[in-house]
Scaffold this active site. Structure first.
Site, PDB file in Angstrom:
ATOM      1  N   ASP A 179       7.395  -2.286   0.965  1.00 16.09           N
ATOM      2  CA  ASP A 179       8.576  -2.429   0.112  1.00 16.09           C
ATOM      3  C   ASP A 179       8.315  -3.715  -0.649  1.00 16.09           C
ATOM      4  O   ASP A 179       8.389  -4.803  -0.066  1.00 16.09           O
ATOM      5  CB  ASP A 179       9.838  -2.546   0.965  1.00 16.09           C
ATOM      6  CG  ASP A 179      11.080  -2.646   0.093  1.00 16.09           C
ATOM      7  OD1 ASP A 179      11.015  -3.285  -0.970  1.00 16.09           O
ATOM      8  OD2 ASP A 179      12.117  -2.081   0.478  1.00 16.09           O
ATOM      9  N   HIS A 180       7.989  -3.605  -1.934  1.00 10.18           N
ATOM     10  CA  HIS A 180       7.455  -4.804  -2.591  1.00 10.18           C
ATOM     11  C   HIS A 180       8.490  -5.926  -2.690  1.00 10.18           C
ATOM     12  O   HIS A 180       8.131  -7.082  -2.863  1.00 10.18           O
ATOM     13  CB  HIS A 180       6.800  -4.466  -3.933  1.00 10.18           C
ATOM     14  CG  HIS A 180       7.751  -4.238  -5.061  1.00 10.18           C
ATOM     15  ND1 HIS A 180       8.393  -3.056  -5.255  1.00 10.18           N
ATOM     16  CD2 HIS A 180       8.167  -5.045  -6.062  1.00 10.18           C
ATOM     17  CE1 HIS A 180       9.167  -3.140  -6.322  1.00 10.18           C
ATOM     18  NE2 HIS A 180       9.045  -4.339  -6.835  1.00 10.18           N
ATOM     19  N   HIS A 242      14.779  -1.478  -1.468  1.00  6.67           N
ATOM     20  CA  HIS A 242      14.815  -2.879  -1.903  1.00  6.67           C
ATOM     21  C   HIS A 242      16.157  -3.568  -1.611  1.00  6.67           C
ATOM     22  O   HIS A 242      16.202  -4.662  -1.061  1.00  6.67           O
ATOM     23  CB  HIS A 242      14.548  -2.977  -3.405  1.00  6.67           C
ATOM     24  CG  HIS A 242      13.322  -2.245  -3.851  1.00  6.67           C
ATOM     25  ND1 HIS A 242      12.203  -2.126  -3.072  1.00  6.67           N
ATOM     26  CD2 HIS A 242      13.028  -1.592  -5.005  1.00  6.67           C
ATOM     27  CE1 HIS A 242      11.281  -1.433  -3.731  1.00  6.67           C
ATOM     28  NE2 HIS A 242      11.764  -1.099  -4.904  1.00  6.67           N
TER      29      HIS A 242
HETATM   30  C1  BG6 Z   1      10.426   0.151  -8.095  1.00  7.75           C
HETATM   31  C2  BG6 Z   1      11.264   1.240  -8.702  1.00  7.75           C
HETATM   32  O1  BG6 Z   1      10.307   0.327  -6.711  1.00  7.75           O
HETATM   33  O2  BG6 Z   1      11.040  -1.101  -8.352  1.00  7.75           O
HETATM   34  C3  BG6 Z   1      11.435   1.017 -10.192  1.00  7.75           C
HETATM   35  O3  BG6 Z   1      10.650   2.494  -8.484  1.00  7.75           O
HETATM   36  C4  BG6 Z   1      11.966  -0.359 -10.470  1.00  7.75           C
HETATM   37  O4  BG6 Z   1      12.289   2.000 -10.766  1.00  7.75           O
HETATM   38  C5  BG6 Z   1      11.151  -1.411  -9.719  1.00  7.75           C
HETATM   39  O5  BG6 Z   1      11.862  -0.579 -11.864  1.00  7.75           O
HETATM   40  C6  BG6 Z   1      11.802  -2.779  -9.827  1.00  7.75           C
HETATM   41  O6  BG6 Z   1      10.934  -3.728  -9.275  1.00  7.75           O
HETATM   42  P1  BG6 Z   1      10.940  -5.223  -9.788  1.00  7.75           P
HETATM   43  O7  BG6 Z   1       9.986  -5.939  -8.916  1.00  7.75           O
HETATM   44  O8  BG6 Z   1      10.516  -5.174 -11.223  1.00  7.75           O
HETATM   45  O9  BG6 Z   1      12.361  -5.682  -9.646  1.00  7.75           O
END
Ligand code: BG6
Length: 493
Positions: A179-180, A242
């Site tokens: 989960d980044h 997230h």
């Molecule tokens: C991803 C989603 O996991 O996270 C995207 O699939 C979203 O739809 C993105 O744009 C948002 O990540 P960050 O790091 O740009 O907030």
């Protein structure tokens, strides 16, 4: 760090170019990769090693090369290899096995492999099974780790099934569910803010906190991902993973140590304490919306239903706002609000903790109304940092109060290198540290909260999908979620 081969399934895909290779190149530049290292790209496209190297390095517009880095990039590219296979054909995995053995001989990587699944989710069950058939999962003769990209499941049932299947072939300590958001410095800093500071933790409960808001806004639409997004929607795409991870960091009890197990156990307990919203309650606690065409930053942008890959009558939500409670000692009665959406006015993720006002009001602001309560604003991105809003006397006659800020920006830490989320997570996996990865039971617990909302929307077509013009803060109906309080805090206003 142990020598190893990093295997990417889905190597010709977008994520490899956009995130994985840039992160691994950065690790290379920081001297964080082991001396004996190789990367094997695997997917259907018929690349040679050379063509793959070019596609992900010199021809990769996402890989930002600074001046003078061409030589380093060339050197790095030498450790990249490619094997085309039909991922659905179990026999083809023999080719992967042969290549890995060749690499073990050449690079002394000793049978240590990371398998990173950057493929469509339909392959998350197939690839582990076929790796197992070729004995590529067994820990004997080197360690093996499996990284699974999101989405992990489509609902609670499929997530449970996926966990069960993975556990047939890999052990829990070999599985890294990514989960980044957990790789973001500012998300990790939530724990430090809470547990390393004597001033916040004593206040961090129902006695002093009035409510908590989490906003994750994006100004982009679904871009070229309409097909994927329409099956997913904001709830699955952002909230299940997230945003609930952020909730866990805000709400969890202090772990007894900072190690992976202790932190992950506390997070699991938190997920289990979130009060489920029943299907009947969904209309009162959840607002969904879909962006419609409008002018944004002087440009006309399409509505969601006009996007490529999206059906004209789609009811998929591009915005969701939720009110919920956490039923435990610390949080009883404190409302939590979260919202996320595409085509909102700006890109920002922030947490706002609003504290209760003093019991008796002595002072008012110049307009003779009550001043805003104290708020701690934790900016996850961009302009990462913390701001504390508090009241100060307006100089001069009388006792008028004005709200002022104490503001900290990460960018002030000029000497600190802030790694990108993927870089940090990949490095942790290489080291065998799963702290920032999601555990199987947490993922299932998070789905438990999401499932009734999905079911309510599916079973009750009368629940409105509110249209909101692109470039606004979402449906007006979401304002009503925050009853009797200040309303949403819109970050750029
Ligand atoms: C991803 C989603 O996991 O996270 C995207 O699939 C979203 O739809 C993105 O744009 C948002 O990540 P960050 O790091 O740009 O907030």
């Amino acid at each position: 760090m142990d020598p190893h081969v990093f295997v990417i399934f889905g190597a010709s895909g977008d994520l490899t170019r956009r995130k994985l290779i840039p992160a691994i190149f950065q690790l290379y530049k920081n001297n964080s990769l082991p001396k004996d290292f190789a990367l094997l790209g695997v997917s259907r496209t018929e690349f040679t090693d050379e063509a793959f190297r070019e596609a992900v390095t010199t021809d990769n517009k996402h890989l930002k090369k600074k001046e003078g880095e061409e030589e380093q990039l060339k050197e790095f590219a030498k450790s990249l290899f490619y094997q085309p296979i039909d991922t659905n054909d179990p026999e083809d995995y023999a080719k992967v096995k042969d290549r890995l053995h060749e690499m073990d001989d050449k690079y002394n990587t000793r049978g240590n492999y990371i398998f990173y699944l950057s493929t469509p989710p339909s392959l998350y069950e197939t690839i582990p099974e076929y790796l197992h058939r070729h004995d590529l999962n067994a820990k004997n003769g080197g360690w093996k780790r499996l990284v699974i990209e999101k989405p992990f499941g489509y609902d609670g049932k499929s997530a449970r099934e996926l966990n069960q299947i993975l556990l047939q072939y890999f052990e829990e300590d070999q599985i890294y569910r990514i989960d980044h958001y957990l790789g973001k410095e500012t998300v990790q800093n939530l724990l430090v803010t809470r547990f390393a500071n004597g001033i916040f933790e004593p206040l961090w409960n129902r006695n002093y906190i009035q409510h908590v808001q989490i906003t994750s806004a994006e100004s982009i639409g679904v871009e070229n991902r309409g097909g994927y997004y329409d099956e997913s929607g904001a709830l699955r795409d952002m909230v299940q993973n997230h945003l609930l991870q952020i909730v866990a960091h805000i709400g969890m009890e202090p772990p007894n140590t900072a190690d992976a197990k202790a932190i992950r156990n506390e997070k699991l307990k938190l997920f289990q304490s979130i009060r489920l919203i029943s299907e009947e309650e969904v209309p009162d606690y959840v607002v969904r919306g879909q962006y419609i065409a409008a002018e944004m930053d002087g440009k006309e942008v399409k509505g969601y239903r006009e996007e490529k890959g999206v059906p004209e009558d789609s009811r998929t939500e591009t915005y969701v706002g939720i009110k919920f409670f956490i039923d435990n000692w610390r949080w009883a009665g404190v409302p939590f609000y979260l919202r996320t959406g595409k085509r909102l006015p700006t890109k920002v993720t922030e947490v706002v903790v609003t504290f209760k006002s003093p019991p008796h009001r002595l002072f008012f602001n110049v307009n003779e109304i009550q001043s805003t309560p104290n708020q701690l604003v934790i900016r996850i991105q961009p302009q990462e940092g913390l701001a504390l809003h508090f009241g100060m006397k307006v100089p001069g006659a009388g006792f008028h109060v004005k709200t002022v800020d104490m503001d900290f920006h990460y960018s002030d830490l000029t000497d600190a290198y802030v790694p990108e989320a993927y870089e940090r997570l990949i490095l942790d996996c290489m080291k065998g540290d799963p702290t920032l990865y999601a555990m199987g039971d947490s993922v299932e617990a998070a789905w438990k909260f999401i499932d009734p909302i999905i079911n309510a929307w599916k079973n009750n077509p009368d629940i409105t999908v509110h249209g909101y013009p692109s470039g606004t803060w979402g449906p007006a109906a979401a304002e009503d979620l925050i009853e009797g309080e200040e309303g949403w805090r819109n970050p750029c206003e």
